[in-house]
Scaffold this active site. Structure first.
Site, PDB file in Angstrom:
ATOM      1  N   ASP A  35       0.850  -1.122  -0.094  1.00 22.09           N
ATOM      2  CA  ASP A  35      -0.018   0.012   0.188  1.00 22.09           C
ATOM      3  C   ASP A  35       1.006   1.339   0.051  1.00 22.09           C
ATOM      4  OD1 ASP A  35       0.649  -0.617   2.458  1.00 22.09           O
ATOM      5  OD2 ASP A  35      -1.157  -0.146   3.328  1.00 22.09           O
ATOM      6  N   SER A  66     -11.721   1.782  28.346  1.00 14.79           N
ATOM      7  CA  SER A  66     -11.829   0.557  27.537  1.00 14.79           C
ATOM      8  C   SER A  66     -12.049  -0.614  28.690  1.00 14.79           C
ATOM      9  CB  SER A  66     -10.625   0.331  26.679  1.00 14.79           C
ATOM     10  OG  SER A  66     -10.534  -0.732  26.165  1.00 14.79           O
ATOM     11  N   GLY A 123      -2.944  -7.099  18.567  1.00  9.62           N
ATOM     12  CA  GLY A 123      -1.408  -7.401  18.239  1.00  9.62           C
ATOM     13  C   GLY A 123      -1.576  -8.639  17.194  1.00  9.62           C
ATOM     14  N   LEU A 126      -4.588  -8.095  12.714  1.00 12.36           N
ATOM     15  CA  LEU A 126      -6.020  -7.864  12.232  1.00 12.36           C
ATOM     16  C   LEU A 126      -6.618  -6.463  12.367  1.00 12.36           C
ATOM     17  CD1 LEU A 126      -7.667 -11.166  13.355  1.00 12.36           C
ATOM     18  CD2 LEU A 126      -6.680 -10.614  11.032  1.00 12.36           C
ATOM     19  N   SER A 127      -5.599  -5.582  12.526  1.00  9.97           N
ATOM     20  CA  SER A 127      -6.153  -3.884  12.589  1.00  9.97           C
ATOM     21  C   SER A 127      -6.942  -3.329  13.725  1.00  9.97           C
ATOM     22  CB  SER A 127      -6.512  -3.398  11.499  1.00  9.97           C
ATOM     23  OG  SER A 127      -5.835  -3.546  10.210  1.00  9.97           O
ATOM     24  N   SER A 129      -5.820  -1.453  16.027  1.00 11.18           N
ATOM     25  CA  SER A 129      -5.499  -0.164  16.094  1.00 11.18           C
ATOM     26  C   SER A 129      -6.293   0.847  15.244  1.00 11.18           C
ATOM     27  CB  SER A 129      -4.098   0.248  16.135  1.00 11.18           C
ATOM     28  OG  SER A 129      -3.510  -0.276  15.154  1.00 11.18           O
ATOM     29  N   GLU A 161      -2.023   8.059  12.746  1.00 10.64           N
ATOM     30  CA  GLU A 161      -1.080   6.974  12.976  1.00 10.64           C
ATOM     31  C   GLU A 161       0.315   7.210  12.626  1.00 10.64           C
ATOM     32  OE1 GLU A 161      -2.520   3.119  13.344  1.00 10.64           O
ATOM     33  OE2 GLU A 161      -0.569   2.200  13.432  1.00 10.64           O
ATOM     34  N   ASP A 173      -5.352  -0.357   6.115  1.00  6.46           N
ATOM     35  CA  ASP A 173      -6.117  -0.911   7.321  1.00  6.46           C
ATOM     36  C   ASP A 173      -7.368   0.021   7.416  1.00  6.46           C
ATOM     37  OD1 ASP A 173      -4.043  -2.609   7.087  1.00  6.46           O
ATOM     38  OD2 ASP A 173      -3.111  -1.929   9.326  1.00  6.46           O
ATOM     39  N   TYR A 223       8.825  -2.436  10.477  1.00  2.00           N
ATOM     40  CA  TYR A 223       7.908  -2.263   9.514  1.00  2.00           C
ATOM     41  C   TYR A 223       8.518  -0.772   9.046  1.00  2.00           C
ATOM     42  CZ  TYR A 223       3.671  -0.502   7.276  1.00  2.00           C
ATOM     43  OH  TYR A 223       2.705  -0.118   6.315  1.00  2.00           O
TER      44      TYR A 223
HETATM   45  C1  GLA Z   1       0.241  -2.993   8.419  1.00  2.85           C
HETATM   46  C2  GLA Z   1      -0.136  -1.542   7.833  1.00  2.85           C
HETATM   47  C3  GLA Z   1      -0.664  -1.390   6.526  1.00  2.85           C
HETATM   48  C4  GLA Z   1       0.062  -2.241   5.699  1.00  2.85           C
HETATM   49  C5  GLA Z   1       0.177  -3.718   6.010  1.00  2.85           C
HETATM   50  C6  GLA Z   1       1.275  -4.755   5.311  1.00  2.85           C
HETATM   51  O1  GLA Z   1      -1.040  -3.442   8.566  1.00  2.85           O
HETATM   52  O2  GLA Z   1      -0.923  -0.707   8.723  1.00  2.85           O
HETATM   53  O3  GLA Z   1      -0.632  -0.249   5.896  1.00  2.85           O
HETATM   54  O4  GLA Z   1       1.369  -1.831   5.023  1.00  2.85           O
HETATM   55  O5  GLA Z   1       0.852  -3.558   7.552  1.00  2.85           O
HETATM   56  O6  GLA Z   1       0.516  -4.925   3.951  1.00  2.85           O
END
Ligand code: GLA
Length: 390
Positions: A35, A66, A123, A126-127, A129, A161, A173, A223
């Protein structure tokens, strides 16, 4: 786990909330780590996500709670004191949204009480955050009548972020969380944000997520390092080629020009990005033709590329993917998300799912020492006010 976010709010703050909201997590079917290289991704929003209920206050205080972090109790901050503090943990995500909104001139002039409750494992890649950010974004947009659409909220959430939390993520995400659609995957061009919804008609098959339960270590710093390596590769290619991002190149052009990239590590990273982009474009076409087996083959190639060229897999992900691929009911499997731990995504024949879980769980434990968890994923609607949820 059934979540009743209004009841959660009443329990903590002892009065009625004014509105409640939901934003999902996501699973990416293919198109990993591209991305931020201007490539195509292919995620779906999940039924798992973050819920929030809130009510405005008459002063400038914000009180966060929370249900997932009861040990932190109610955390109070003043609207004039929205700064990043590592020790503030999860509240940095909503604080990031508030701060970015303010920087964009979207003025939040009153405080609020807010309760969150989510069912995405933390963690796990699966997003969780992104779903907190987007959920906070849709809530503030509604409460303070900013008139933003969900794409704008996704972009601001990514900005929060990047700039507030310091994780240099791409748009995937937040976009999937904001724009998901029931029974659809999103084929998203991350360089233009053009997108289309593709029916996820897997018929006698399902998407099964394996959570390796290996927490993503150093995911943030590794990352950001990958991003830098891709930027280095791009700069070298730009000495000769007029391109905006790595994914502007197809595999053939890459092969003809790869020697421009001086550092062999950066060359491997670029190779992954460019081939993964081509795989994602092919995967979308293949799925539209209902060739699930062909899709599965591309998933395996994607995993191998992430493992050997991009080097973001780990022992646990490799074990989960191998066990899945060795199972008779599996059509395809790969790691999903940023990597370094987290989840694998698999396509499994419905009649085999029970055995898939029963067979893989003990074998995986034997190899890694971790207890894997399994979820059957349904593609769901993106972020919304709860009464509006379809
Ligand atoms: C994380 C990042 C995304 C993407 C993925 C890898 O989830 O938040 O933007 O780069 O890693 O595809």
């Amino acid at each position: 786990m059934d979540i009743n976010i209004e009841a959660d709010f009443k329990k903590i703050f002892k009065y009625e909330p004014q509105g409640s909201f939901f934003a999902p997590g996501r699973v990416n079917l293919i198109g990993e780590h591209i991305d931020y290289n201007g490539g195509y991704v292919f995620p779906s929003a999940l039924s798992l996500g973050t819920y929030a209920a809130a009510a405005k206050r008459n002063d400038k205080k914000i009180r966060f709670y929370s249900v997932n972090f009861p040990q932190n109790g109610v955390i109070e901050v003043d609207l004039s004191d929205i700064i990043y503090r590592k020790e503030d943990g999860w509240t940095n995500y909503p604080k990031g949204i508030i701060s970015i909104f303010a920087a964009e001139g979207l003025k939040i002039d009153r405080g609020f009480d807010i309760v969150y409750n989510g069912n995405i494992p933390n963690g796990a890649g699966l997003s969780s955050s992104a779903s907190i950010e987007v959920c906070t974004g849709v809530l503030l947009n509604d409460f303070f009548k900013f008139g933003l659409d969900n794409v704008a909220i996704a972009k601001l959430s990514q900005k929060a972020e990047n700039e507030f939390v310091g994780m240099n993520c791409g748009i995937m995400d937040q976009f999937a969380s904001a724009m998901g659609k029931k029974e659809r995957a999103i084929f998203l061009d991350c360089s233009s944000l053009d997108y289309k919804y593709v029916p996820l008609e897997l018929k006698e098959m399902s998407i099964v997520i394996i959570n390796t339960n290996k927490k993503r270590e150093l995911a943030g710093s590794k990352y950001n390092e990958r991003r830098r390596e891709c930027e280095d590769a791009l700069k070298d290619l730009q000495t000769k080629l007029n391109i905006k991002n790595l994914c502007s190149l197809g595999p053939e052009e890459f092969e003809n020009n790869k020697d421009l990239i001086k550092n062999p590590v950066a060359r491997k990273r670029a190779k992954h990005a460019i081939y993964e982009n081509a795989r994602t474009i092919a995967a979308c076409k293949i799925l539209e033709k209902n060739d699930v087996a062909g899709f599965g083959k591309l998933m395996k190639e994607s995993h191998d590329s992430l493992r050997y060229d991009y080097e973001v897999s780990c022992k646990e992900l490799d074990a989960a993917v191998k066990l899945a691929l060795d199972h008779q009911g599996t059509i395809g499997a790969r790691m999903t998300g940023a990597g370094f731990g987290g989840c694998a995504v698999c396509i499994v024949k419905n009649g085999d799912i029970e055995d898939f879980i029963k067979d893989i769980k003990p074998e995986y434990k034997k190899i890694t020492g971790f207890d894997a968890e399994f979820y059957i994923a349904c593609a769901e609607t993106g972020a919304c006010k709860l009464e509006k949820r379809l």
